[in-house]
Design a protein around this motif. Structure first.
Motif, PDB file in Angstrom:
ATOM      1  N   LYS A  39       0.806  -1.216   0.000  1.00 12.11           N
ATOM      2  CA  LYS A  39       0.000   0.000   0.000  1.00 12.11           C
ATOM      3  C   LYS A  39       0.843   1.272   0.000  1.00 12.11           C
ATOM      4  CE  LYS A  39      -3.900  -2.120   2.437  1.00 12.11           C
ATOM      5  NZ  LYS A  39      -4.743  -2.080   3.662  1.00 12.11           N
ATOM      6  N   GLY A  40       2.133   1.154   0.197  1.00 12.23           N
ATOM      7  CA  GLY A  40       2.970   2.340   0.326  1.00 12.23           C
ATOM      8  C   GLY A  40       3.520   2.858  -0.978  1.00 12.23           C
ATOM      9  N   ASN A  41       2.688   2.971  -2.005  1.00 14.30           N
ATOM     10  CA  ASN A  41       3.167   3.477  -3.288  1.00 14.30           C
ATOM     11  C   ASN A  41       2.036   4.190  -4.021  1.00 14.30           C
ATOM     12  OD1 ASN A  41       1.644   1.381  -4.769  1.00 14.30           O
ATOM     13  ND2 ASN A  41       3.157  -0.020  -3.891  1.00 14.30           N
ATOM     14  N   VAL A  42       2.389   4.863  -5.094  1.00 13.13           N
ATOM     15  CA  VAL A  42       1.406   5.634  -5.860  1.00 13.13           C
ATOM     16  C   VAL A  42       0.410   4.719  -6.571  1.00 13.13           C
ATOM     17  CG1 VAL A  42       1.107   7.291  -7.744  1.00 13.13           C
ATOM     18  CG2 VAL A  42       2.998   7.559  -6.140  1.00 13.13           C
ATOM     19  N   ASP A  43       0.834   3.509  -6.934  1.00 14.78           N
ATOM     20  CA  ASP A  43      -0.074   2.575  -7.614  1.00 14.78           C
ATOM     21  C   ASP A  43      -1.317   2.312  -6.762  1.00 14.78           C
ATOM     22  OD1 ASP A  43       1.578   2.395  -9.773  1.00 14.78           O
ATOM     23  OD2 ASP A  43       2.525   0.518  -9.163  1.00 14.78           O
ATOM     24  N   TYR A  44      -1.124   2.210  -5.463  1.00 12.07           N
ATOM     25  CA  TYR A  44      -2.259   1.963  -4.578  1.00 12.07           C
ATOM     26  C   TYR A  44      -3.192   3.172  -4.549  1.00 12.07           C
ATOM     27  CZ  TYR A  44      -4.918   0.754  -0.382  1.00 12.07           C
ATOM     28  OH  TYR A  44      -5.933   0.479   0.509  1.00 12.07           O
ATOM     29  N   LEU A  45      -2.641   4.381  -4.560  1.00  7.61           N
ATOM     30  CA  LEU A  45      -3.477   5.582  -4.611  1.00  7.61           C
ATOM     31  C   LEU A  45      -4.279   5.636  -5.910  1.00  7.61           C
ATOM     32  CD1 LEU A  45      -1.246   8.447  -3.159  1.00  7.61           C
ATOM     33  CD2 LEU A  45      -3.157   7.286  -2.061  1.00  7.61           C
ATOM     34  N   ILE A  46      -3.659   5.226  -7.009  1.00  7.45           N
ATOM     35  CA  ILE A  46      -4.353   5.205  -8.304  1.00  7.45           C
ATOM     36  C   ILE A  46      -5.517   4.219  -8.260  1.00  7.45           C
ATOM     37  CG2 ILE A  46      -4.121   4.600 -10.739  1.00  7.45           C
ATOM     38  CD1 ILE A  46      -1.255   5.637 -10.613  1.00  7.45           C
ATOM     39  N   GLN A  47      -5.272   3.037  -7.677  1.00  5.93           N
ATOM     40  CA  GLN A  47      -6.331   2.032  -7.566  1.00  5.93           C
ATOM     41  C   GLN A  47      -7.485   2.540  -6.715  1.00  5.93           C
ATOM     42  OE1 GLN A  47      -6.113  -1.665  -4.994  1.00  5.93           O
ATOM     43  NE2 GLN A  47      -5.802  -2.602  -6.998  1.00  5.93           N
ATOM     44  N   GLN A  48      -7.172   3.214  -5.606  1.00  3.63           N
ATOM     45  CA  GLN A  48      -8.217   3.742  -4.749  1.00  3.63           C
ATOM     46  C   GLN A  48      -9.003   4.852  -5.450  1.00  3.63           C
ATOM     47  OE1 GLN A  48      -7.929   0.993  -2.782  1.00  3.63           O
ATOM     48  NE2 GLN A  48      -8.936   2.378  -1.349  1.00  3.63           N
TER      49      GLN A  48
ATOM     50  N   ALA B 150     -14.827  15.373 -12.298  1.00  2.40           N
ATOM     51  CA  ALA B 150     -14.880  16.794 -11.946  1.00  2.40           C
ATOM     52  C   ALA B 150     -15.394  16.980 -10.521  1.00  2.40           C
ATOM     53  CB  ALA B 150     -15.752  17.547 -12.940  1.00  2.40           C
ATOM     54  N   GLU B 151     -16.413  16.200 -10.147  1.00  2.00           N
ATOM     55  CA  GLU B 151     -16.960  16.302  -8.793  1.00  2.00           C
ATOM     56  C   GLU B 151     -15.947  15.808  -7.754  1.00  2.00           C
ATOM     57  OE1 GLU B 151     -19.421  16.765  -5.467  1.00  2.00           O
ATOM     58  OE2 GLU B 151     -19.350  17.713  -7.452  1.00  2.00           O
ATOM     59  N   TYR B 152     -15.247  14.727  -8.068  1.00  2.00           N
ATOM     60  CA  TYR B 152     -14.240  14.186  -7.146  1.00  2.00           C
ATOM     61  C   TYR B 152     -13.117  15.198  -6.929  1.00  2.00           C
ATOM     62  CZ  TYR B 152     -10.835  10.922  -5.154  1.00  2.00           C
ATOM     63  OH  TYR B 152      -9.935  10.300  -4.326  1.00  2.00           O
ATOM     64  N   LEU B 153     -12.645  15.799  -8.006  1.00  2.00           N
ATOM     65  CA  LEU B 153     -11.575  16.788  -7.886  1.00  2.00           C
ATOM     66  C   LEU B 153     -12.070  18.047  -7.176  1.00  2.00           C
ATOM     67  CD1 LEU B 153      -9.860  16.444 -11.395  1.00  2.00           C
ATOM     68  CD2 LEU B 153      -9.082  15.524  -9.201  1.00  2.00           C
ATOM     69  N   ARG B 154     -13.352  18.385  -7.361  1.00  2.00           N
ATOM     70  CA  ARG B 154     -13.896  19.544  -6.661  1.00  2.00           C
ATOM     71  C   ARG B 154     -13.912  19.296  -5.158  1.00  2.00           C
ATOM     72  NH1 ARG B 154     -17.726  21.295  -3.903  1.00  2.00           N
ATOM     73  NH2 ARG B 154     -18.753  19.255  -3.878  1.00  2.00           N
ATOM     74  N   GLN B 155     -14.331  18.089  -4.748  1.00  5.28           N
ATOM     75  CA  GLN B 155     -14.342  17.754  -3.326  1.00  5.28           C
ATOM     76  C   GLN B 155     -12.927  17.735  -2.754  1.00  5.28           C
ATOM     77  OE1 GLN B 155     -16.493  14.085  -2.792  1.00  5.28           O
ATOM     78  NE2 GLN B 155     -18.406  14.910  -3.610  1.00  5.28           N
ATOM     79  N   LEU B 156     -11.984  17.239  -3.552  1.00  7.13           N
ATOM     80  CA  LEU B 156     -10.589  17.207  -3.106  1.00  7.13           C
ATOM     81  C   LEU B 156     -10.055  18.625  -2.936  1.00  7.13           C
ATOM     82  CD1 LEU B 156      -8.287  15.167  -2.522  1.00  7.13           C
ATOM     83  CD2 LEU B 156      -7.536  15.507  -4.884  1.00  7.13           C
ATOM     84  N   GLU B 157     -10.409  19.508  -3.866  1.00  6.42           N
ATOM     85  CA  GLU B 157      -9.973  20.898  -3.766  1.00  6.42           C
ATOM     86  C   GLU B 157     -10.590  21.571  -2.544  1.00  6.42           C
ATOM     87  OE1 GLU B 157      -9.698  24.927  -6.558  1.00  6.42           O
ATOM     88  OE2 GLU B 157     -11.197  23.390  -7.003  1.00  6.42           O
ATOM     89  N   SER B 158     -11.844  21.241  -2.250  1.00  4.04           N
ATOM     90  CA  SER B 158     -12.496  21.796  -1.071  1.00  4.04           C
ATOM     91  C   SER B 158     -11.778  21.346   0.193  1.00  4.04           C
ATOM     92  CB  SER B 158     -13.965  21.362  -1.033  1.00  4.04           C
ATOM     93  OG  SER B 158     -14.605  21.867   0.121  1.00  4.04           O
TER      94      SER B 158
ATOM     95  N   GLY C  33      -1.254  13.140   3.458  1.00  6.18           N
ATOM     96  CA  GLY C  33      -1.605  14.524   3.768  1.00  6.18           C
ATOM     97  C   GLY C  33      -2.324  15.146   2.588  1.00  6.18           C
ATOM     98  N   ILE C  34      -3.235  16.059   2.865  1.00  7.41           N
ATOM     99  CA  ILE C  34      -4.066  16.614   1.806  1.00  7.41           C
ATOM    100  C   ILE C  34      -3.242  17.371   0.781  1.00  7.41           C
ATOM    101  CG2 ILE C  34      -4.583  18.702   3.143  1.00  7.41           C
ATOM    102  CD1 ILE C  34      -6.830  16.864   0.553  1.00  7.41           C
ATOM    103  N   GLU C  35      -2.142  18.011   1.199  1.00  5.05           N
ATOM    104  CA  GLU C  35      -1.312  18.747   0.239  1.00  5.05           C
ATOM    105  C   GLU C  35      -0.738  17.801  -0.814  1.00  5.05           C
ATOM    106  OE1 GLU C  35      -0.976  18.954   3.491  1.00  5.05           O
ATOM    107  OE2 GLU C  35      -1.043  21.053   4.130  1.00  5.05           O
ATOM    108  N   ASN C  36      -0.148  16.682  -0.345  1.00  4.07           N
ATOM    109  CA  ASN C  36       0.428  15.713  -1.280  1.00  4.07           C
ATOM    110  C   ASN C  36      -0.649  14.999  -2.087  1.00  4.07           C
ATOM    111  OD1 ASN C  36       3.147  16.161  -0.569  1.00  4.07           O
ATOM    112  ND2 ASN C  36       2.960  14.834   1.202  1.00  4.07           N
ATOM    113  N   GLU C  37      -1.752  14.624  -1.428  1.00  2.00           N
ATOM    114  CA  GLU C  37      -2.831  13.932  -2.130  1.00  2.00           C
ATOM    115  C   GLU C  37      -3.436  14.819  -3.209  1.00  2.00           C
ATOM    116  OE1 GLU C  37      -7.022  11.550  -1.185  1.00  2.00           O
ATOM    117  OE2 GLU C  37      -5.884  12.484   0.438  1.00  2.00           O
ATOM    118  N   TYR C  38      -3.637  16.096  -2.885  1.00  2.00           N
ATOM    119  CA  TYR C  38      -4.198  17.047  -3.854  1.00  2.00           C
ATOM    120  C   TYR C  38      -3.300  17.156  -5.090  1.00  2.00           C
ATOM    121  CZ  TYR C  38      -5.863  21.544  -5.706  1.00  2.00           C
ATOM    122  OH  TYR C  38      -6.333  22.534  -6.520  1.00  2.00           O
TER     123      TYR C  38
END
Length: 400
Positions: A135-144, A228-236, A265-270
Motif C-alpha cells: 500500500k505504500g506506493n502511488v499505484d495503490y493511490l491510483i487504484q483507490q 470533476a466532482e471528485y476533484l472539486r471535493q478534493l480541492e475543497s 496529507g491533503i497537500e500531497n494527495e491534492y
C-alpha cells in the motif's frame, strides 16, 4: 507572530526538498525536522541521502552562528519517548489473520431481528485484499482513485432509480470495502433497502445495475462528470485543510496503524491526484469494474424486522435472482445529458427594499421587493462553502 505568543518556530523538509531553501529564513527557525522517508506511506526504506542533508544543514547553522536544533523524524521519536514507560506484554496473544475461503456457489443468510427497522440486503463480491506491504506506493493511490470513481458513477445510477415514479427500492448504494472484519479478503459491496411488499424486485434491480456496469462499463460523459466532482471535493478539502477536526486525523492514524493505509496529507494527495486523474481514461475504469463483480465468491445477507405478516424470499428464490442477473439480456446505460439551461428564460430581477444590520449576531437582513427576507451572515468556519436555506413561514408551522 509565532514567537510573539511565546512559542517556538519549526520547519519540516520532505526528503526531496533542498536545504538551500532555508538559507534566508534559518535565523528565524528554532528547529528543523528532516524527514528520512516520504510522509504517509508505511514500510519504506530509510532514504540514504538524508544523512548528507543533516551534514549540510549543520554546516549552514554553524556558518551563521545559530543554535537551531536539528531533528530527524522527530514525531516518531517523540511518540517513542512518551510511551516508553508502557511495558510490553510478555504473554501477549498472537494476532492471527485467518483466511476467508472461496466459494463457488453463493452463500445466503436470512435473519430477522425485532430491532431491525427495515429490510436490508447486502451483497458481497469477495476478492483478495491488497497486502499491507503493497500500500505504500502511488499505484495503490491510483487504484483507490479508480474505485472511488466507480462508486460515484454507480451510485448516481442507483439513485436515478429512486427518482422514478415507482422506484424499485427505497435506497441503494455500492462501493469497494472490507469483507466484514476480514483482513485477507475485501469485497465489492452492494446494499439495497427494499420495500416490504417488493423485496425480490428491489434485489433484482440492484443486481441488474451492478451487472450492467460490469458488462458495459461507464460512459465518457459519466466519467467526466464524476471526475470533476471528485476533484472539486478534493480541492475543497485542500482549501479547508487548516479547519479539519481532530477526529479526521485520528481515524487516518488508526487506519494507518492497523491496516497501513497511506496518509500522504491533503497537500500531497491534492497534488498527486490532480496529476494522475487526467491521465486515467474511462477504459481503465471499466476494465477494473469487470473484475469487481464476480461470478463466484458471492455472499448475500438479508436482514429483516420481526413481523408476522412480512413475507421474505427463500434462499432458493434469492439464489435464482443471483443466477438470473447473470443471464438477463441487458443493454448499455444511456447517459441522458442535457445542454439546455436550467431555466429557459431568466426571471426579471427584483430590488432590495431595505437593509438592516444586527451587531449582536453579525448578520445583515435584506428585504426584497417580493417580500422575501434574506439573512446573510459571514463566518470563518469554512473557507470554501456557502450554505443556503429557505423557509416559508405559516401560522403554526414552517416548511423548508
Amino acid at each position: 507572530a509565532i514567537k510573539e505568543t511565546g512559542m517556538k518556530a519549526g520547519v519540516t523538509l520532505n526528503p526531496h526538498t533542498p536545504i538551500c531553501l532555508l538559507e534566508d529564513i534559518i535565523q528565524d527557525v528554532d528547529m528543523v525536522l528532516l524527514m528520512s522517508v516520504n510522509p504517509g506511506f508505511g514500510g519504506q526504506r530509510f532514504i540514504e541521502h538524508s544523512v548528507d542533508k543533516v551534514a549540510r544543514l549543520r554546516e549552514m547553522i554553524d556558518r551563521k552562528g545559530l543554535s537551531t536544533m536539528i531533528e530527524v523524524d522527530a514525531v516518531e521519536a517523540k511518540i517513542k519517548t512518551m510511551f516508553a514507560d508502557i511495558p510490553a506484554q510478555p504473554n501477549a496473544a498472537e494476532r492471527i489473520y485467518y483466511p476467508v475461503a472461496d466459494n463457488k456457489e453463493p452463500i445466503i443468510c436470512i435473519l430477522k431481528d425485532k430491532e431491525q427497522p427495515h429490510v436490508q440486503v447486502l451483497l458481497f463480491n469477495k476478492h483478495e485484499a491488497v497486502p499491507d506491504n503493497q500500500k505504500g506506493n502511488v499505484d495503490y493511490l491510483i487504484q483507490q482513485y479508480a474505485k472511488n470513481l466507480i462508486s460515484i458513477m454507480l451510485n448516481a445510477r442507483l439513485n436515478e432509480l429512486v427518482q422514478t415514479a415507482n422506484p424499485p427500492y427505497i435506497y441503494a448504494r455500492a462501493d469497494d470495502s472490507n469483507f466484514f472484519v476480514a483482513k485477507t479478503k475485501d469485497a465489492f459491496l452492494g446494499i439495497v433497502v427494499c420495500k416490504e411488499d417488493s423485496i425480490e424486485n428491489g434485489i433484482a434491480a440492484m443486481l441488474r445495475e451492478l451487472e450492467r456496469a460490469r458488462q458495459f462499463g461507464f460512459t465518457e460523459t459519466e466519467y467526466n462528470r464524476a471526475r470533476a466532482e471528485y476533484l472539486r471535493q478534493l480541492e475543497s478539502s485542500y482549501n479547508e485543510r487548516d479547519k479539519q477536526k481532530n477526529e479526521k486525523y485520528v481515524n487516518e492514524y488508526v487506519r494507518h496503524f492497523l491496516d497501513n493505509e497511506p496518509i500522504p496529507g491533503i497537500e500531497n494527495e491534492y497534488t498527486i491526484i490532480n496529476q494522475i486523474a487526467p491521465n486515467i481514461p474511462v477504459a481503465a475504469i471499466n476494465q477494473l469494474m469487470k473484475g469487481l463483480i464476480t461470478d463466484d465468491n458471492q455472499a448475500l445477507a438479508l436482514f429483516a424486522p420481526e413481523k408476522e405478516d412480512l413475507k421474505l424470499p427463500s434462499e432458493a428464490a434469492i439464489a435464482k435472482l443471483l443466477k438470473d442477473a447473470k443471464t438477463e439480456k441487458l443493454t448499455a446505460y444511456v447517459d441522458k445529458v442535457s445542454d439546455e439551461p436550467l431555466m429557459a428564460e431568466a426571471p426579471k430581477g427584483g430590488k432590495i427594499v431595505s437593509e438592516s444590520k444586527d451587531d449582536i449576531f453579525g448578520a445583515t437582513t435584506l428585504t426584497l421587493s417580493n417580500g422575501v427576507k434574506v439573512i446573510i451572515k459571514k463566518t470563518d468556519f469554512k473557507a470554501d462553502e456557502i450554505r443556503m436555506k429557505g423557509v416559508s413561514l405559516e401560522i403554526g408551522r414552517a416548511s423548508c
